[in-house]
Design an enzyme around this catalytic site. Structure first.
Site, short mmCIF file in Angstrom:
data_model
loop_
_atom_site.label_atom_id
_atom_site.label_comp_id
_atom_site.label_asym_id
_atom_site.label_seq_id
_atom_site.Cartn_x
_atom_site.Cartn_y
_atom_site.Cartn_z
N SER A 1 -9.90 0.97 3.08
CA SER A 1 -8.63 1.63 1.96
C SER A 1 -7.86 1.15 1.01
O SER A 1 -6.96 1.39 0.46
CB SER A 1 -8.46 2.71 2.86
OG SER A 1 -7.34 2.39 3.87
N LYS B 1 0.62 -1.40 0.29
CA LYS B 1 0.05 0.19 0.20
C LYS B 1 1.02 1.34 0.15
O LYS B 1 2.09 1.63 0.41
CB LYS B 1 -0.54 -0.18 0.99
CG LYS B 1 -1.71 1.19 1.59
CD LYS B 1 -2.84 0.76 2.34
CE LYS B 1 -3.79 1.38 3.00
NZ LYS B 1 -5.14 1.31 4.39
N SER C 1 -9.52 -1.29 7.03
CA SER C 1 -9.00 -1.52 5.51
C SER C 1 -8.16 -2.89 5.43
O SER C 1 -8.50 -2.51 3.90
CB SER C 1 -8.46 0.44 5.60
OG SER C 1 -8.66 1.64 5.89
#
Length: 454
Positions: free
Chosen positions: A151, A75, A175
């Protein structure tokens, strides 16, 4: 793409070279990302250099480690030496480069894993949808007209599409678990603070945790073992199970509830106390900590933020300190009560998301019979668990041909290994497990020699 264990074994035994694997991954990511919008940067030079180092160790008869030659992505909020850490924001695209890798990345590299890409996310990890004003909206490999969740949506999408064996994300209020559920893979939120956060761009430090995605329970355990340095094996035994009731059964898919009831027939139905208050307090703490972190940047250049993220951060920055302190005090008391409840059971079962992936063009979901923004409410079942700090593993229900959806396995503090063992049992029984996307166009074949940027 093979799984983590199979890939490492093939490289260690000389059946395939790490360099060939990296070239295949880079090519496949270039081709597939035109559809998925999951990658923010490809790390060509670094990946090739690390692959060559692994191959040299194999040629010399040395063991590169338990993750020998396994390619993965992170990420876009993990520090990578020599690159700016953007946290999904154009605001930091030209920031000073990180001086060192994040601690989690360093541990994976020491185990032989090779980072090949940074992956899309909601700006500053504030959302459950991976709708990013700067980098685009990540699509679900099972149906590109739908969201991948967030996310950590980019991290989930590349694993679900079969492009990488595993990836790193972060989980603040869900997330990792939300996109794992929506893309049909495994995703871990560990016990709070269990995995190294050094070198990870923060969102709300009271809740932030490193997490990872895989396509099998065994691979999940192996990566966790590398990240923690602890053994994942536990003795085989029977588990004391419980099902979470109340709000966890009011907004859920029938298949989720049927699976939970089939996994734990006759198990007690446990209702967490003050669940609505816990979620409200989690929202408040997240907003306060996020707003405080970005207060100075907002004052200098608020218009550079993603508009949906900016408004939420501004609201958080204006919340009174007394309200934040009240929420934290409630959290301490709540955690003690929930840990006492969990001590009576080994695994609590709950839905991971209230529904399957919503459409990109209409990012809303039904909550209590009314339409609600997916970006805020896909975490309705994960956020209360983050509030407790307990470990939670999202596992995919095995349902080929249908849109994916997952359930959560929730355990006591520091008891991740038990969750992995129970997940492996469910996987072996065919109750849970990864189902590849039905549309092969999302999993494009590698094209060694294709035109790649340097």
């Amino acid at each position: 793409m093979m799984g983590v264990r199979e890939t490492a074994a093939a490289v260690r035994e000389g059946r395939i070279s790490a360099r060939v694997l990296v070239e295949e991954c880079l090519c496949a990511l270039v081709q597939a990302d035109r559809r998925l919008v999951a990658v923010t940067r490809l790390l060509h030079h670094r990946a090739r250099a690390e692959a060559d180092a692994v191959d040299a160790m194999v040629a010399a008869g040395r063991d590169p480690g338990p993750l020998a030659g396994v390619p993965y992505g992170v990420k876009d909020l993990f520090d990578l030496a020599g690159l700016p850490t953007t946290a999904g924001s154009s605001l930091y695209a030209d920031a000073a480069p990180a001086g060192a890798d994040a601690q989690a990345v360093a541990r994976l590299r020491a185990a032989g894993a090779i980072v090949v890409a940074t992956l899309n996310m909601d700006e500053f990890a504030y959302g459950f949808a991976t709708i990013n004003a700067a980098y685009g909206t990540t699509r679900n490999p099972h149906d590109p007209s739908r969201l991948a969740g967030g996310s950590s949506g980019g991290s989930a999408a590349v694993v679900a599409a079969g492009l990488l064996p595993f990836s790193l994300g972060s989980d603040t209020n869900g997330s990792v678990r939300v996109p794992a559920s929506l893309t049909g893979i495994y995703g871990l939120k560990p016990s709070h603070g269990d995995l190294p956060l050094a070198g990870v761009f923060p969102f709300a430090e009271s809740f932030d945790d490193v997490g990872h995605f895989t396509r099998s329970a065994g691979d999940m355990a192996l990566v966790w073992q590398v990240l923690t340095g602890r053994a994942a094996a536990v003795p085989e035994r029977e588990y004391r199970l419980a099902r979470l009731g109340g709000r966890f059964r009011e907004n859920a898919e029938p298949d989720q509830l049927a699976a939970i009831d089939a996994i734990a027939p006759g198990a007690p139905l446990v209702e967490l106390p003050e669940i609505a208050r816990a979620r409200s307090a989690a929202f408040l703490i997240t907003a306060c900590e996020g707003g405080a972190l970005h207060r100075e940047a907002l004052a200098q250049n608020a218009m550079a933020f993603d508009p949906q993220v900016r408004d939420r951060l501004l609201a958080g920055a204006l919340l009174p300190d007394a309200l934040y302190a009240q929420a934290q005090a409630f959290r301490a008391d709540y955690r003690a009560r929930i840990e006492a409840l969990v001590a009576e059971h080994d695994v609590l079962l709950a839905p991971a998301t209230p529904t399957t992936a919503p459409l990109v063009e209409d990012p809303h979901i039904l909550i209590d019979g009314a339409l609600s923004p997916a970006r805020a409410d896909l975490g309705i079942h994960t956020q209360p668990i983050s509030f407790t700090g307990l470990p939670s593993l999202a596992v995919p229900l095995y349902r080929p041909g249908k849109l994916p959806i997952g359930i959560q396995l929730i355990g006591g503090p520091g008891r991740e290994a038990e969750l992995f063992a129970f997940a492996a049992r469910l996987e072996a029984d065919g109750v849970t497990g990864f189902s590849p996307p039905a549309d092969d166009a999302t999993v494009l074949p590698a094209m060694v020699g294709a035109d790649l940027p340097d």
